[in-house]
Design an enzyme around this catalytic site. Structure first.
Site, PDB file in Angstrom:
ATOM      1  N   LYS A   1      13.207  22.619  71.575  1.00 12.00           N
ATOM      2  CA  LYS A   1      14.618  22.453  71.195  1.00 12.00           C
ATOM      3  C   LYS A   1      14.894  23.169  69.870  1.00 12.00           C
ATOM      4  O   LYS A   1      13.950  23.583  69.181  1.00 12.00           O
ATOM      5  CB  LYS A   1      14.921  20.949  71.075  1.00 12.00           C
ATOM      6  CG  LYS A   1      14.028  20.237  70.063  1.00 12.00           C
ATOM      7  CD  LYS A   1      14.065  18.726  70.235  1.00 12.00           C
ATOM      8  CE  LYS A   1      13.167  18.097  69.175  1.00 12.00           C
ATOM      9  NZ  LYS A   1      13.188  16.630  69.227  1.00 12.00           N
TER      10      LYS A   1
ATOM     11  N   TYR B   1      22.232  31.909  38.798  1.00 10.20           N
ATOM     12  CA  TYR B   1      23.334  30.964  38.618  1.00 10.20           C
ATOM     13  C   TYR B   1      22.921  29.793  37.735  1.00 10.20           C
ATOM     14  O   TYR B   1      21.816  29.266  37.867  1.00 10.20           O
ATOM     15  CB  TYR B   1      23.770  30.403  39.975  1.00 10.20           C
ATOM     16  CG  TYR B   1      24.545  31.378  40.818  1.00 10.20           C
ATOM     17  CD1 TYR B   1      25.771  31.886  40.391  1.00 10.20           C
ATOM     18  CD2 TYR B   1      24.055  31.771  42.055  1.00 10.20           C
ATOM     19  CE1 TYR B   1      26.497  32.771  41.187  1.00 10.20           C
ATOM     20  CE2 TYR B   1      24.771  32.648  42.861  1.00 10.20           C
ATOM     21  CZ  TYR B   1      25.991  33.143  42.425  1.00 10.20           C
ATOM     22  OH  TYR B   1      26.693  34.009  43.214  1.00 10.20           O
TER      23      TYR B   1
HETATM   24  C1  LIG Z   1      11.790  16.414  69.035  1.00 10.03           C
HETATM   25  C2  LIG Z   1      11.136  15.522  69.990  1.00 10.03           C
HETATM   26  C3  LIG Z   1       9.760  15.622  70.222  1.00 10.03           C
HETATM   27  C4  LIG Z   1       8.849  16.496  69.386  1.00 10.03           C
HETATM   28  O1  LIG Z   1       8.600  15.828  68.169  1.00 10.03           O
HETATM   29  P1  LIG Z   1       7.657  16.419  67.017  1.00 10.03           P
HETATM   30  O2  LIG Z   1       7.676  15.358  65.987  1.00 10.03           O
HETATM   31  O3  LIG Z   1       8.314  17.667  66.547  1.00 10.03           O
HETATM   32  O4  LIG Z   1       6.338  16.669  67.595  1.00 10.03           O
HETATM   33  C5  LIG Z   1       9.218  14.842  71.231  1.00 10.03           C
HETATM   34  N1  LIG Z   1       9.993  13.983  71.951  1.00 10.03           N
HETATM   35  C6  LIG Z   1      11.316  13.847  71.733  1.00 10.03           C
HETATM   36  C7  LIG Z   1      12.088  12.878  72.535  1.00 10.03           C
HETATM   37  C8  LIG Z   1      11.922  14.588  70.730  1.00 10.03           C
HETATM   38  O5  LIG Z   1      13.234  14.424  70.493  1.00 10.03           O
END
Ligand SMILES: *Cc1c(COP(=O)(O)O)cnc(C)c1O
Length: 348
Positions: free
Chosen positions: A39, A248
């Site tokens: 994702k 800045y």
């Molecule tokens: C993002 C997510 C993961 C992966 O989690 P990590 O901590 O990045 O390994 C797994 N399961 C779900 C439901 C998630 O939303």
């Protein structure tokens, strides 16, 4: 049209390290399959390229949050499974039904929607204590789930990166919920959950962060390799006299003559203001500290100890994720997912 010049900032992305991280995590799983959360554009690295390398490593189960992410990825998965974590809204249904990806159904409403459409294979998320997405455990009942073809029943750990009593409590609730469901596969562990031990692995794990070089718990250190190496080009070299400031707010004031280099990277690229005065560039073993505030598009570093660095040279930014997170005051997740669009993403 004249060819566009190459970008003055780049992410060098180490495909061997990505694959090695996946393989190491897969090896912690016992007999469970190891999937991949891709994702948020593969946590900022580029979901399509990440999936391509992980497919080559043997990964067959991918997870995205939304249908737009699924649409981008599906043509590149060559039949590997894709689950869409946020389930189906009414406006997702037509696409979801045609797509071949599985929704992760999170609520009685989503379940009813999928069942009425005769949607076929799906996943179901049960909430075992995070109180985020998912059916509450009291809704995991035969009558509510009747008629669904559940491929994976999953839940998500709230505190797997810590030694927290909720971990074993969620494990217990998940086992209990799973007993009555008849899903083909069970899945509980994210990256940190994998490091909690094999009893959290069930049939399928869903690492994200650790694939990309993040170290969710101390146990991963020394095994998980850095994947992302940001680099930027020097636009200018100059010197400042004692008493002069940089950037800045004039937050950095030189106590003696300093040589500085201005790099083509800034907070709009995800090199966020937390690195002001804390981050560093690296050049042939030399550690070159960030001076003053990070600008939107520019960064000043101290090259007093690196006389050879000049305009047009490329410097690596220090980006060891646990260390960078401490420097910037951000999570490792935020450091990855805010990596900007202006970087050339170069896989090696
Ligand atoms: C993002 C997510 C993961 C992966 O989690 P990590 O901590 O990045 O390994 C797994 N399961 C779900 C439901 C998630 O939303």
């Amino acid at each position: 049209m004249v060819k566009l010049p190459s970008a003055p900032l780049a992410l060098h992305l180490d495909s061997a390290a990505l694959k090695a991280n996946w393989q190491w995590l897969a090896g912690r799983n016992g007999t469970a399959r190891c999937g991949a959360a891709v994702k948020a554009n593969g946590y900022g690295l580029g979901a399509v390229e990440v999936a391509r390398h992980l497919l080559a490593a043997g990964c067959r189960d991918f997870f995205v949050a939304t249908w737009a992410e699924a649409a981008e990825l599906l043509p590149h998965l060559h039949g590997a499974a894709l689950s869409v974590l946020h389930g189906v809204r009414p406006e997702d249904m037509a696409f979801a039904l045609a797509s071949g990806a599985r929704p992760v159904l999170n609520s009685p409403e989503q379940i009813a929607r999928w069942r009425e459409a005769d949607g076929g294979s799906c996943d179901v998320m049960v909430d075992t204590g995070m109180n985020r997405l998912g059916l509450s455990t009291r809704d995991v009942r035969p009558d509510l789930l009747a008629g669904l073809r559940i491929e994976t029943l999953m839940s998500h750990l709230a505190c797997a990166d810590e030694d927290h009593p909720l971990n074993s409590e969620q494990l217990r609730r998940f086992r209990q919920a799973a007993a009555g469901v008849g899903a083909k596969t069970l899945s509980l562990a994210n990256s940190a959950g994998i490091l909690l031990g094999e009893k959290f692995a069930f049939g399928l794990t869903r690492p994200g962060l650790a694939l990309y070089g993040g170290i969710p718990r101390g146990d991963g250190a020394g095994h998980i390799r850095q994947v992302v190496h940001p680099r930027a080009q020097v636009l200018q070299r100059r010197f400042i006299r004692p008493g002069q400031s940089v950037g800045y707010g004039a937050t950095y004031v030189a106590e003696r003559r300093r040589e500085i280099a201005i790099l083509n990277v800034g907070y709009a690229d995800g090199y966020l203001r937390g690195f002001s005065g804390t981050g560093a560039a690296l050049h042939e073993g030399a550690h070159l500290p960030v001076l003053g505030r990070v600008s939107m598009d520019l960064l000043a570093i101290d090259v007093s100890t690196a006389p050879e660095v000049g305009e047009g040279d490329w410097l690596d930014l220090e980006f060891d994720l646990p260390k960078a997170a401490a420097q910037a005051g951000l999570s490792q997740y935020e450091l990855l997912t805010t990596l900007g669009r202006r970087y050339a993403r170069i896989w090696r």
